[in-house]
Design a protein around this motif. Structure first.
Motif, PDB file in Angstrom:
ATOM      1  N   THR A 187       0.737   5.449  -1.885  1.00  0.00           N
ATOM      2  CA  THR A 187      -0.179   4.313  -1.705  1.00  0.00           C
ATOM      3  C   THR A 187      -0.659   3.831  -3.070  1.00  0.00           C
ATOM      4  OG1 THR A 187      -0.922   5.129   0.425  1.00  0.00           O
ATOM      5  CG2 THR A 187      -2.417   3.621  -0.698  1.00  0.00           C
ATOM      6  N   ILE A 188      -0.770   2.510  -3.206  1.00  0.00           N
ATOM      7  CA  ILE A 188      -1.383   1.936  -4.408  1.00  0.00           C
ATOM      8  C   ILE A 188      -2.721   1.375  -3.927  1.00  0.00           C
ATOM      9  CG2 ILE A 188      -1.078   0.342  -6.339  1.00  0.00           C
ATOM     10  CD1 ILE A 188       1.890   0.039  -5.411  1.00  0.00           C
ATOM     11  N   ASN A 189      -3.815   1.947  -4.413  1.00  0.00           N
ATOM     12  CA  ASN A 189      -5.127   1.471  -3.955  1.00  0.00           C
ATOM     13  C   ASN A 189      -5.398   0.072  -4.502  1.00  0.00           C
ATOM     14  OD1 ASN A 189      -5.659   3.929  -2.629  1.00  0.00           O
ATOM     15  ND2 ASN A 189      -6.114   4.867  -4.632  1.00  0.00           N
ATOM     16  N   ALA A 190      -6.293  -0.638  -3.821  1.00  0.00           N
ATOM     17  CA  ALA A 190      -6.630  -2.002  -4.246  1.00  0.00           C
ATOM     18  C   ALA A 190      -7.104  -1.983  -5.698  1.00  0.00           C
ATOM     19  CB  ALA A 190      -7.724  -2.566  -3.352  1.00  0.00           C
ATOM     20  N   GLY A 191      -6.529  -2.835  -6.509  1.00  0.00           N
ATOM     21  CA  GLY A 191      -6.931  -2.952  -7.915  1.00  0.00           C
ATOM     22  C   GLY A 191      -6.327  -1.885  -8.826  1.00  0.00           C
ATOM     23  N   GLU A 192      -5.549  -0.998  -8.271  1.00  0.00           N
ATOM     24  CA  GLU A 192      -4.992   0.116  -9.060  1.00  0.00           C
ATOM     25  C   GLU A 192      -3.644  -0.284  -9.686  1.00  0.00           C
ATOM     26  OE1 GLU A 192      -4.326   4.892  -8.195  1.00  0.00           O
ATOM     27  OE2 GLU A 192      -3.750   3.445  -6.682  1.00  0.00           O
TER      28      GLU A 192
END
Ligand SMILES: Nc1ncnc2c1ncn2[C@@H]1O[C@H](COP(=O)(O)OP(=O)(O)OP(=O)(O)O)[C@@H](O)[C@H]1O
Length: 567
Positions: free
Chosen positions: A358-363
């Motif tokens: 997963t790529i977190n929001a803003g990451e």
């Protein structure tokens, strides 16, 4: 028949736009048939009157008048027809071009270079041929034949057998000969397709041809097909001539037999006047003329139908289609997650085997791994050029299958290895010149652009042939910056830059990624050390993850890659 597969929107559009002209064409065609029928009858009366020593000048003037009207009718018919034809061909070209834009990636990948362009050109021409043949050959000939045959059979009953026999012989011969001609044309098209493909491949890859001093090889390869093309074209033309000869001979034989019989009838009295003889021979020619025209039209028609079939096959090729309930991607920053994704281009070979991250929001997340491990495949799946075979990809918890492709791609800024168009404004077609220049400055390409006399209007050649690899990448970066997307995908974005330029724009790229959910694919590990997390992809699986420091401490695959890199 395949033509009926698609009664199509085109017909409806053309009818809506050109109703009046279509009606005018039909009226002019019908008027032509009436004149065609009336002229021989007038001639018969004139001959009979002259034989009786009557000076029938009003009839002669009527014939003159009818001929003038017919010439004007013909001109007006062509004028209205051309108006309809332009609308029709225009619609066909636009429809095919739009279809080519919507094709699925894998369908497009199967097409040889130049093939789509050829289909569009040929289909437009075939549409013209079919419309023209219908209006000026087939419909008038069928009407002439029907009216003529009816009148002829009523007026000259005794000749019915010879007329019907000639019709049957001619039709059978024509169909039989045309089928062989069609096969020759189909074979010709196949060779033409190969020749076109070699031609556009060589022209588009001019530089590679030169590097490998392969000009002679390419010339010979192309020359072989051109020679083959010439031979097949010649064979098809010669066959066409043979067909014309056979068709004419059949008609001439029957005309001669019928004329002999009519002359005998006139000679032996039997109420067969000189006027009747003139009417008979004029009608005979007028009856066989549409025959001959129909034969020629049938050949042209069949030839055009080969191209039309290709057009319909092309229109049947699969296009990208969103689900009916597909939504737009929300305007807010969201996370992107790959959930146990499995995918292979071919069924028997998995490229991604249960990828899960997963790529977190803003990451900012980086993906590294050996060549061919499937890194670029991941972003093609994310942008829905292909669909996952198992598992899901979600943005903000929403399966991307439920998001419209256009809205999905609109929110991604992409800098990839395989860029082909070098127009910065592509990032935002509505952008002002100032915005374009700002983006170019951020990508360290503004000064280079301004060093050209045409500045931002500089032509860079096909596929950016006049640009260096680094300049191409900087243009691609400027375009992504201009797009101001919510998500960023960098696929080897700086691989072609020298260290100094890379450093100059790395800060801008980092700035671009900073406020956005970003996925970076890179070979050069130095460009991803700042990423929040790094995933290592090997043989289609994520084998390690962590930040740069954690991964080095693991002393695993990433550590080995780093060591290799710094040797
Ligand atoms: N359209 C395609 N059809 C069939 N196979 C493909 C296609 N595109 C890529 N592949 C294959 O899929 C595999 C993964 O390709 P991909 O481009 O994702 O690798 P990558 O990790 O990005 O490689 P690189 O670092 O060299 O760019 C490769 O073996 C490639 O040959």
């Amino acid at each position: 028949m395949f033509v009926l597969r698609r009664p199509s929107i085109i017909t409806i559009c053309v009818w809506t736009k050109s109703k009046i002209d279509i009606i005018l064409v039909l009226v002019f065609v019908l008027l032509g048939r009436v004149i065609n029928f009336a002229l021989p009858v007038c001639n018969k009366i004139i001959v009979d009157e002259v034989v009786q020593k009557n000076f029938c000048w009003p009839l002669i003037i009527l014939v003159f008048f009818l001929k003038i009207v017919d010439t004007a009718r013909d001109q007006l018919c062509w004028r209205s027809y051309w108006k309809v034809e332009k609308v029709l061909c225009n619609k066909v070209e636009k429809k095919l071009f739009n279809h080519s834009q919507d094709l699925k990636w894998e369908v497009r990948a199967e097409k040889k270079s130049g093939e789509i362009g050829r289909i569009i050109r040929r289909s437009s021409y075939a549409t013209w041929v079919i419309a023209c043949t219908m209006v000026f050959d087939i419909v008038p000939s069928i009407l002439d034949l029907t009216i003529g045959a009816f009148y002829f059979l009523v007026e000259f009953k005794g000749f019915s057998l010879i007329f019907v026999t000639s019709m049957v012989v001619y039709t059978v011969a024509n169909v039989w000969l045309s089928d062989r001609h069609t096969k020759l044309i189909e074979m010709l098209h196949e060779v033409e397709k190969e020749a076109d493909s070699i031609q556009s491949d060589s022209i588009n890859n001019h530089q590679t041809v030169k590097y490998f001093v392969a000009e002679k090889y390419e010339s010979e390869r192309y020359g072989k097909y051109v020679d083959e093309l010439k031979n097949r074209d010649f064979a098809a033309d010669v066959y066409g001539l043979k067909m014309t000869f056979s068709q004419r001979s059949i008609i001439d034989v029957f005309i001669s037999i019928a004329t002999l019989l009519a002359a005998y009838a006139a000679f032996s009295g039997n109420n067969f006047t000189a006027g009747d003889f003139v009417l008979f021979t004029t009608y005979l020619v007028q009856l066989y003329n549409p025959f001959y025209k129909l034969g020629y039209a049938y050949r042209r028609f069949k030839k055009a139908l080969i191209d039309m079939k290709k057009m319909f096959d092309f229109l049947d090729e699969e296009v990208e289609q969103d689900d009916e309930d597909a939504q737009d991607l929300p305007e807010i920053q969201c996370s992107i997650s790959f959930n146990k994704v499995k995918f292979g281009y071919a069924e028997e070979k998995l490229i991604l085997d249960g990828v899960d991250f997963t790529i977190n929001a803003g990451e900012t997340v980086a993906l590294v791994g050996p060549s061919g491990s499937g890194k670029s495949t991941l972003y093609r799946l994310l942008l829905r050029f292909f669909e996952v075979q198992e598992g899901t990809i979600e943005i903000g918890g929403l399966n991307i299958r439920k998001i419209s492709r256009k809205s999905l791609r609109k929110h991604f800024g992409i800098v990839s290895q395989d860029i082909e168009l070098y127009n910065i404004r592509y990032g935002d077609l509505e952008a002002s010149q100032e915005q374009v220049e700002e983006a170019s400055k951020a990508a360290a390409i503004h000064d280079f652009i301004m060093s050209h006399s045409d500045g931002y209007n500089t032509q860079v050649g096909q596929k950016g042939i006049k640009l260096s690899g680094g300049e191409k990448q900087r243009i691609s970066i400027a375009r992504a910056i201009l797009k101001k997307p919510q998500y960023i995908l960098l696929d080897e974005a700086t691989s072609a830059l020298d260290n100094q330029t890379e450093k100059a724009i790395q800060d801008n790229l980092n700035e671009l990624c900073k406020s956005r959910t970003s996925l970076i694919i890179a070979h050069r590990l130095t460009t991803v050390t700042h990423a929040n997390r790094i995933f290592v992809l090997e043989k289609g699986k994520i084998v390690e993850s962590g930040n740069h420091k954690e991964l080095l401490e693991m002393k695993g695959v990433y550590y080995d890659m780093w060591e290799q890199h710094n040797k």
